[in-house]
Scaffold this active site. Structure first.
Site, PDB file in Angstrom:
ATOM      1  CG  HIS A 196      -1.954  -1.108   1.168  1.00 52.79           C
ATOM      2  ND1 HIS A 196      -2.720  -1.479   0.084  1.00 52.79           N
ATOM      3  CD2 HIS A 196      -2.239  -2.028   2.144  1.00 52.79           C
ATOM      4  CE1 HIS A 196      -3.442  -2.540   0.386  1.00 52.79           C
ATOM      5  NE2 HIS A 196      -3.169  -2.894   1.635  1.00 52.79           N
ATOM      6  CG  ASP A 247      -5.516  -6.071  -0.512  1.00 52.03           C
ATOM      7  OD1 ASP A 247      -5.605  -6.936   0.373  1.00 52.03           O
ATOM      8  OD2 ASP A 247      -5.374  -4.872  -0.243  1.00 52.03           O
TER       9      ASP A 247
HETATM   10 ZN   LIG Z   1      -3.433  -6.964   2.670  1.00 52.18          ZN
END
Ligand SMILES: [Zn+2]
Length: 334
Positions: A196, A247
């Site tokens: 991220h 994800d």
């Molecule tokens: Zn994750």
């Protein structure tokens, strides 16, 4: 046309079960629903559902997956079996979890965690270390796991800077931001992938660039969870390697992930010249493979006769693929 298969460098396959679940609120409300879904998993359910999800990945052009796993050791073995059944390469990124979350996520000590990693390796499973986050792992855990990963030459993946609250809590507890804490704890190196980095500041990105680490971006999940925009332009300025992940598996389409990366940056900057299609495809394949310590993974083919590509000049095919196609133009290549 043959291409290297896409590499999904960050996957939580059980979260596929949450798609369509309307929790409202924010990331933290969603997280409660995610933990409830995690708590009902069993090895049998993991084997069945992960096989289905990995088959979906395979059908969408992903031929390798990094499963970031924090549901327990028996379930880790089941995930590896599911990957084998679905015919997808897997690197099992075993989560380390000291505090918070659900009891089933946690180990009692870094030593117990390292024993679990060793057990998976002994079973012939390709593994990486994955201290879940600076929320879940205090500095002494990070230090011990970082040392182990370094000494064994294993990749290390860690969530960082996904949400502003995580940054604020890290500053309050440690006086530094998440990627700074990772650097101080010996968890930042060329085999590190930070997942991220949405709210990373310039100093954190400088540290990551100096260490030669990568970032894994998961645009469709980050959009769905209300995380914010990836610092794509600042990552590119520093030459930081970028890979992609599905994800939460709210969407399974590597072309959509790559397109979102570039088009979000275009919207934010009013420019259109960040990455060409070839570079984006490299993020989707080679960079992910490096993040997962894969030497080889299956190719895929592009159906040039597909209606989405009909009439496109050969020199424009890669751009048309990334910017104008869905994963239904991709085929397994045997
Ligand atoms: Zn994750």
């Amino acid at each position: 046309m043959i291409l290297p298969g896409f590499v999904n460098a960050h996957c939580h396959a059980f979260q596929r079960g949450l798609r369509g679940r309307r929790t409202g609120g924010d990331f933290w409300v969603w997280r409660d629903a995610m933990i409830a879904e995690a708590e009902r998993q069993t090895p049998e359910l993991v084997l069945e559902r992960y096989t289905d999800t990995y088959r979906e990945l395979r059908a969408a052009g992903y031929t390798a997956v990094g499963e970031f796993h924090y549901l327990g050791l028996a379930e880790a073995n089941a995930a590896a079996r599911a990957a084998k059944r679905a015919g997808i390469e897997i690197t099992l990124l075993l989560g380390a979890y000291a505090r918070g979350g659900s009891e089933r996520f946690r180990q009692s000590s870094p030593a117990e965690y390292i024993d679990q990693v060793a057990e998976l390796r002994a079973a012939g499973i390709r593994v990486g270390c994955a201290p879940h986050s600076v929320r879940a792992c205090p500095p002494d855990w990070l230090e011990e796991i970082g040392r182990y990963a370094e000494s064994e030459g294993l990749v290390l993946h860690v969530h960082a800077d996904e949400q502003p609250r995580e940054v604020e809590e890290c500053l309050a507890e440690h006086g530094v931001r998440p990627i700074e804490l990772l650097a101080q704890s010996g968890c930042l190196g060329p085999r590190t992938t930070v997942v991220h980095a949405t709210h990373a500041d310039d100093r954190e990105l400088d540290l990551l660039a100096e260490a030669g680490g990568r970032v894994c971006l998961c645009p469709t999940t980050e959009a769905n969870l209300g995380d914010g925009f990836a610092p794509f332009e600042r990552l590119r300025e520093r030459g930081i390697g970028i890979c992609i992940g599905s994800d939460s598996n709210i969407r399974i389409d590597p072309l959509e992930e790559l397109r979102e990366l570039e088009t979000s940056a275009r919207r934010l900057s009013l420019r259109r010249d960040f990455c060409d299609a070839g570079t984006l495809l490299c993020f989707g394949a080679d960079e992910g493979a490096a993040a997962l310590a894969l030497n080889s993974w299956p190719d895929i083919s592009v159906d040039l006769g597909h209606r989405s590509l009909a009439g496109v000049a050969s020199e424009d095919v890669l751009d048309a693929l990334v910017f104008g196609c869905g994963a239904d133009v991709l085929r397994e290549s045997y």
